[in-house]
Design a protein around this motif. Structure first.
Motif, PDB file in Angstrom:
ATOM      1  N   ILE A 169       0.853  -1.187   0.000  1.00 35.55           N
ATOM      2  CA  ILE A 169       0.000   0.000   0.000  1.00 35.55           C
ATOM      3  C   ILE A 169       0.889   1.237   0.000  1.00 35.55           C
ATOM      4  O   ILE A 169       1.743   1.405   0.871  1.00 35.55           O
ATOM      5  N   ILE A 170       0.675   2.063  -1.005  1.00 38.64           N
ATOM      6  CA  ILE A 170       1.425   3.303  -1.157  1.00 38.64           C
ATOM      7  C   ILE A 170       0.416   4.422  -1.367  1.00 38.64           C
ATOM      8  O   ILE A 170      -0.373   4.370  -2.314  1.00 38.64           O
ATOM      9  N   GLY A 171       0.428   5.391  -0.485  1.00 39.58           N
ATOM     10  CA  GLY A 171      -0.505   6.512  -0.613  1.00 39.58           C
ATOM     11  C   GLY A 171      -1.957   6.074  -0.572  1.00 39.58           C
ATOM     12  O   GLY A 171      -2.800   6.662  -1.242  1.00 39.58           O
ATOM     13  N   GLY A 172      -2.243   5.003   0.170  1.00 36.15           N
ATOM     14  CA  GLY A 172      -3.608   4.523   0.295  1.00 36.15           C
ATOM     15  C   GLY A 172      -4.088   3.675  -0.867  1.00 36.15           C
ATOM     16  O   GLY A 172      -5.234   3.257  -0.899  1.00 36.15           O
ATOM     17  N   LYS A 173      -3.212   3.401  -1.833  1.00 41.06           N
ATOM     18  CA  LYS A 173      -3.584   2.575  -2.985  1.00 41.06           C
ATOM     19  C   LYS A 173      -2.810   1.272  -2.944  1.00 41.06           C
ATOM     20  O   LYS A 173      -1.672   1.218  -2.488  1.00 41.06           O
ATOM     21  N   LYS A 174      -3.450   0.205  -3.445  1.00 41.30           N
ATOM     22  CA  LYS A 174      -2.849  -1.123  -3.424  1.00 41.30           C
ATOM     23  C   LYS A 174      -2.102  -1.413  -4.720  1.00 41.30           C
ATOM     24  O   LYS A 174      -2.581  -1.101  -5.805  1.00 41.30           O
TER      25      LYS A 174
END
Length: 66
Positions: A39-44
């Motif tokens: 998860i990076i910046g709330g995205k998978k």
């Protein structure tokens, strides 16, 4: 550190590649058919190698039409 030979693919990319919904990708992850996402910046995101393993039958996911 970026690894250009094994890029990360966003969930949207997986959805489009397999023509499935976001909830299907979530279920694949929940059920262990996909490894846990990064998860990076709330995205998978998933490693390209994980997606290739799914396609090649090297992973646990096998998409069936029934």
């Amino acid at each position: 550190m970026k690894n250009p030979s094994n890029p990360l693919r966003p969930a949207k990319w997986v959805e489009l590649k397999y023509s499935v919904s976001r909830i299907t990708v979530w279920r694949w992850e929940r059920d262990g058919l996909l490894p846990p996402a990064t998860i990076i910046g709330g995205k998978k995101y998933w490693k390209d190698s994980d997606i290739n393993a799914l396609e090649n039958g090297d992973g646990t996911t096998r998409r069936t039409v029934g």
